[in-house]
Design an enzyme around this catalytic site. Structure first.
Site, PDB file in Angstrom:
ATOM      1  N   LYS A  11       0.740  -1.265  -0.072  1.00 47.17           N
ATOM      2  CA  LYS A  11       0.210  -0.028  -0.077  1.00 47.17           C
ATOM      3  C   LYS A  11       0.942   1.275  -0.008  1.00 47.17           C
ATOM      4  O   LYS A  11       2.074   1.190   0.233  1.00 47.17           O
ATOM      5  CB  LYS A  11      -1.043  -0.011   1.314  1.00 47.17           C
ATOM      6  CG  LYS A  11      -1.964  -1.253   1.145  1.00 47.17           C
ATOM      7  CD  LYS A  11      -2.765  -1.204   2.497  1.00 47.17           C
ATOM      8  CE  LYS A  11      -4.006  -2.033   2.236  1.00 47.17           C
ATOM      9  NZ  LYS A  11      -4.938  -2.112   3.217  1.00 47.17           N
ATOM     10  N   TYR A  51     -12.558  -2.444  -3.777  1.00 47.29           N
ATOM     11  CA  TYR A  51     -13.110  -2.459  -2.570  1.00 47.29           C
ATOM     12  C   TYR A  51     -14.553  -2.234  -2.451  1.00 47.29           C
ATOM     13  O   TYR A  51     -15.210  -1.861  -1.423  1.00 47.29           O
ATOM     14  CB  TYR A  51     -12.442  -1.091  -1.685  1.00 47.29           C
ATOM     15  CG  TYR A  51     -11.006  -1.425  -1.146  1.00 47.29           C
ATOM     16  CD1 TYR A  51     -10.837  -2.543  -0.404  1.00 47.29           C
ATOM     17  CD2 TYR A  51     -10.103  -0.688  -1.514  1.00 47.29           C
ATOM     18  CE1 TYR A  51      -9.551  -2.918   0.179  1.00 47.29           C
ATOM     19  CE2 TYR A  51      -8.665  -0.934  -1.218  1.00 47.29           C
ATOM     20  CZ  TYR A  51      -8.436  -2.067  -0.291  1.00 47.29           C
ATOM     21  OH  TYR A  51      -7.208  -2.397  -0.075  1.00 47.29           O
ATOM     22  N   PHE A  59     -15.775   3.584   6.576  1.00 46.44           N
ATOM     23  CA  PHE A  59     -14.222   4.149   6.112  1.00 46.44           C
ATOM     24  C   PHE A  59     -13.757   3.993   4.574  1.00 46.44           C
ATOM     25  O   PHE A  59     -12.853   4.063   4.160  1.00 46.44           O
ATOM     26  CB  PHE A  59     -13.288   3.064   6.838  1.00 46.44           C
ATOM     27  CG  PHE A  59     -13.373   1.685   6.454  1.00 46.44           C
ATOM     28  CD1 PHE A  59     -12.729   1.314   5.536  1.00 46.44           C
ATOM     29  CD2 PHE A  59     -14.039   1.031   7.512  1.00 46.44           C
ATOM     30  CE1 PHE A  59     -12.931  -0.435   5.186  1.00 46.44           C
ATOM     31  CE2 PHE A  59     -14.243  -0.548   7.500  1.00 46.44           C
ATOM     32  CZ  PHE A  59     -13.643  -0.929   6.190  1.00 46.44           C
ATOM     33  N   ARG A  87      -1.872 -14.026   4.839  1.00 43.51           N
ATOM     34  CA  ARG A  87      -2.883 -13.335   5.821  1.00 43.51           C
ATOM     35  C   ARG A  87      -1.840 -13.406   7.144  1.00 43.51           C
ATOM     36  O   ARG A  87      -1.802 -12.516   8.161  1.00 43.51           O
ATOM     37  CB  ARG A  87      -4.289 -13.930   6.078  1.00 43.51           C
ATOM     38  CG  ARG A  87      -4.754 -13.567   4.609  1.00 43.51           C
ATOM     39  CD  ARG A  87      -5.933 -12.844   4.853  1.00 43.51           C
ATOM     40  NE  ARG A  87      -7.152 -12.369   5.685  1.00 43.51           N
ATOM     41  CZ  ARG A  87      -7.384 -11.281   5.767  1.00 43.51           C
ATOM     42  NH1 ARG A  87      -7.450 -10.332   4.522  1.00 43.51           N
ATOM     43  NH2 ARG A  87      -8.248 -10.713   6.687  1.00 43.51           N
ATOM     44  N   THR A  93      -5.465  -6.578  10.692  1.00 46.44           N
ATOM     45  CA  THR A  93      -5.684  -5.509  10.200  1.00 46.44           C
ATOM     46  C   THR A  93      -5.457  -4.208  11.114  1.00 46.44           C
ATOM     47  O   THR A  93      -4.572  -3.282  10.335  1.00 46.44           O
ATOM     48  CB  THR A  93      -7.243  -5.102  10.163  1.00 46.44           C
ATOM     49  OG1 THR A  93      -7.954  -6.270   9.322  1.00 46.44           O
ATOM     50  CG2 THR A  93      -7.660  -4.164   9.065  1.00 46.44           C
ATOM     51  N   ARG A 104       2.367  -6.166   9.551  1.00 41.29           N
ATOM     52  CA  ARG A 104       1.656  -4.861  10.114  1.00 41.29           C
ATOM     53  C   ARG A 104       2.149  -4.533  11.623  1.00 41.29           C
ATOM     54  O   ARG A 104       2.206  -3.099  11.721  1.00 41.29           O
ATOM     55  CB  ARG A 104       0.121  -5.132  10.189  1.00 41.29           C
ATOM     56  CG  ARG A 104      -0.630  -4.996   8.739  1.00 41.29           C
ATOM     57  CD  ARG A 104      -1.870  -5.790   8.438  1.00 41.29           C
ATOM     58  NE  ARG A 104      -2.516  -5.307   7.342  1.00 41.29           N
ATOM     59  CZ  ARG A 104      -3.801  -5.805   6.877  1.00 41.29           C
ATOM     60  NH1 ARG A 104      -4.157  -6.856   7.675  1.00 41.29           N
ATOM     61  NH2 ARG A 104      -4.240  -5.517   5.724  1.00 41.29           N
ATOM     62  N   ASN A 114      -2.006   0.667   6.677  1.00 36.43           N
ATOM     63  CA  ASN A 114      -1.546  -0.907   7.239  1.00 36.43           C
ATOM     64  C   ASN A 114      -0.646  -1.509   6.234  1.00 36.43           C
ATOM     65  O   ASN A 114      -0.715  -2.878   6.457  1.00 36.43           O
ATOM     66  CB  ASN A 114      -2.550  -1.468   7.899  1.00 36.43           C
ATOM     67  CG  ASN A 114      -3.637  -1.860   6.909  1.00 36.43           C
ATOM     68  OD1 ASN A 114      -3.443  -1.660   5.914  1.00 36.43           O
ATOM     69  ND2 ASN A 114      -4.636  -2.935   7.364  1.00 36.43           N
ATOM     70  N   HIS A 117      -2.323  -5.437   1.767  1.00 37.58           N
ATOM     71  CA  HIS A 117      -3.576  -6.108   1.462  1.00 37.58           C
ATOM     72  C   HIS A 117      -3.380  -7.644   1.059  1.00 37.58           C
ATOM     73  O   HIS A 117      -2.434  -7.828   0.474  1.00 37.58           O
ATOM     74  CB  HIS A 117      -4.423  -5.669   0.448  1.00 37.58           C
ATOM     75  CG  HIS A 117      -5.310  -6.386  -0.198  1.00 37.58           C
ATOM     76  ND1 HIS A 117      -6.576  -6.454   0.453  1.00 37.58           N
ATOM     77  CD2 HIS A 117      -5.603  -7.272  -1.041  1.00 37.58           C
ATOM     78  CE1 HIS A 117      -7.611  -7.264  -0.126  1.00 37.58           C
ATOM     79  NE2 HIS A 117      -6.810  -7.998  -1.272  1.00 37.58           N
ATOM     80  N   GLU A 128      -9.442 -11.014  -7.275  1.00 36.35           N
ATOM     81  CA  GLU A 128      -8.684 -10.052  -7.320  1.00 36.35           C
ATOM     82  C   GLU A 128      -7.389  -9.846  -8.143  1.00 36.35           C
ATOM     83  O   GLU A 128      -7.182  -8.971  -8.775  1.00 36.35           O
ATOM     84  CB  GLU A 128      -8.147  -9.767  -5.758  1.00 36.35           C
ATOM     85  CG  GLU A 128      -9.219  -9.575  -4.857  1.00 36.35           C
ATOM     86  CD  GLU A 128      -9.021  -9.479  -3.434  1.00 36.35           C
ATOM     87  OE1 GLU A 128      -9.623  -9.078  -2.477  1.00 36.35           O
ATOM     88  OE2 GLU A 128      -7.808  -9.723  -3.010  1.00 36.35           O
TER      89      GLU A 128
HETATM   90  P1  RTP Z   1      -7.079  -6.019   3.444  1.00 35.94           P
HETATM   91  O1  RTP Z   1      -8.381  -6.310   2.798  1.00 35.94           O
HETATM   92  O2  RTP Z   1      -6.462  -4.848   2.955  1.00 35.94           O
HETATM   93  O3  RTP Z   1      -6.182  -7.158   3.230  1.00 35.94           O
HETATM   94  O4  RTP Z   1      -7.321  -6.038   5.006  1.00 35.94           O
HETATM   95  P2  RTP Z   1      -8.230  -6.878   5.984  1.00 35.94           P
HETATM   96  O5  RTP Z   1      -8.826  -7.689   5.198  1.00 35.94           O
HETATM   97  O6  RTP Z   1      -7.523  -7.119   7.047  1.00 35.94           O
HETATM   98  O7  RTP Z   1      -9.330  -5.533   6.398  1.00 35.94           O
HETATM   99  P3  RTP Z   1     -10.511  -5.424   5.645  1.00 35.94           P
HETATM  100  O8  RTP Z   1     -11.459  -5.330   6.907  1.00 35.94           O
HETATM  101  O9  RTP Z   1     -10.847  -6.054   4.448  1.00 35.94           O
HETATM  102  O10 RTP Z   1     -10.646  -3.677   5.227  1.00 35.94           O
HETATM  103  C1  RTP Z   1     -10.044  -3.243   4.087  1.00 35.94           C
HETATM  104  C2  RTP Z   1      -9.099  -2.124   4.549  1.00 35.94           C
HETATM  105  O11 RTP Z   1      -9.656  -1.019   4.980  1.00 35.94           O
HETATM  106  C3  RTP Z   1      -9.217  -0.299   5.741  1.00 35.94           C
HETATM  107  N1  RTP Z   1      -9.596  -0.052   6.886  1.00 35.94           N
HETATM  108  N2  RTP Z   1      -9.845   1.144   7.620  1.00 35.94           N
HETATM  109  N3  RTP Z   1     -10.777   2.898   9.363  1.00 35.94           N
HETATM  110  C4  RTP Z   1     -11.183   1.690   9.697  1.00 35.94           C
HETATM  111  O12 RTP Z   1     -11.677   1.596  10.879  1.00 35.94           O
HETATM  112  C5  RTP Z   1     -10.720   0.621   8.662  1.00 35.94           C
HETATM  113  N4  RTP Z   1     -10.949  -0.619   8.789  1.00 35.94           N
HETATM  114  C6  RTP Z   1     -10.363  -1.286   7.768  1.00 35.94           C
HETATM  115  C7  RTP Z   1      -7.711  -0.998   6.059  1.00 35.94           C
HETATM  116  O13 RTP Z   1      -6.696  -0.588   5.008  1.00 35.94           O
HETATM  117  C8  RTP Z   1      -8.010  -2.241   5.697  1.00 35.94           C
HETATM  118  O14 RTP Z   1      -6.993  -3.217   5.340  1.00 35.94           O
HETATM  119 MG    MG Z   2     -10.127  -7.613   3.443  1.00 33.71          MG
END
Ligand code: RTP
Ligand code: MG
Length: 140
Positions: A11, A51, A59, A87, A93, A104, A114, A117, A128
Site C-alpha cells: 500500500k 473495494y 471508512f 494473512r 488489520t 503490520r 496498514n 492487502h 482480485e
Molecule cells: P485487506 O483487505 O486490506 O487485506 O485488509 P483486511 O482484510 O485485514 O481488512 P478489511 O476489513 O478487508 O478492510 C480493508 C482495508 O480497509 C482499511 N480499514 N480501515 N478505518 C477503519 O476502521 C478501517 N478498517 C479497515 C484498512 O486499510 C483495511 O486493510
Molecule cells: Mg479484506
C-alpha cells in the site's frame, strides 16, 4: 496441501517509505513466490471497484483516498496454502492487534495505512488477481 495463489498489494504508506523490499522479503521468507508484480498508481475507479464490498462501510471514502494517494505494488503470490500464509505474515488489520513479527506489527502506521492487502479466501483471490492481471502476466 495444494499450491495456491493469492493477491497482494503493498500500500501507499509502504511505497512512500521505500520499504517495498522489506515487505517482499517477509513474503518470500514465508515461502511465498512473487509470480507477477507491477507498480501502479491506482485510479479512483479502480480503488472503488476493488473495494466495492466495503462500499457501505464508514471508512470507504477514506480508504479510496488513501489507496489513490500514491503508488502501490500489486502482486500475485504462489505457494502452499498461500491465502492463509499471506494473512498470517501480514498480521491483523489493526497494527495494534497484530502479532509481533508480522508485517503490520512491524511496519503499519494505522488501521488504514496498514502497509499490505491480502486476499481473504481462494475465491476472492481469483477475482482480485483477474482485476489487475491477465493470465499471461502470471509467470510461475
Ligand atoms: P485487506 O483487505 O486490506 O487485506 O485488509 P483486511 O482484510 O485485514 O481488512 P478489511 O476489513 O478487508 O478492510 C480493508 C482495508 O480497509 C482499511 N480499514 N480501515 N478505518 C477503519 O476502521 C478501517 N478498517 C479497515 C484498512 O486499510 C483495511 O486493510
Ligand atoms: Mg479484506
Amino acid at each position: 496441501m495444494a499450491t495456491e495463489r493469492t493477491f497482494s498489494i503493498i500500500k501507499p504508506d509502504a511505497t512512500k517509505r521505500n520499504i517495498t523490499g522489506k515487505v517482499i522479503d517477509r513474503l518470500e521468507g514465508a515461502g511465498l513466490r512473487v509470480i507477477a508484480s507491477k507498480r501502479i498508481q491506482m485510479t479512483r475507479e479502480q480503488a472503488e471497484g476493488f473495494y466495492g464490498v466495503h462500499r457501505e462501510r464508514p471508512f470507504f471514502a477514506d480508504l479510496c483516498d488513501f489507496m489513490t494517494s500514491g503508488p502501490v505494488v500489486v502482486q500475485v503470490l504462489e505457494g502452499e496454502n498461500a491465502v492463509a500464509k499471506n494473512r498470517e505474515v501480514m498480521g491483523a488489520t489493526n497494527p495494534a492487534d497484530a502479532a509481533p513479527g508480522t508485517i503490520r506489527a512491524d511496519f503499519a502506521e494505522s488501521i488504514e495505512a496498514n502497509s499490505v492487502h491480502g486476499s481473504d479466501a481462494p475465491e476472492t483471490a481469483a477475482e482480485e488477481i483477474k482485476f489487475f492481471f491477465t493470465e499471461q502476466e502470471l509467470v510461475g
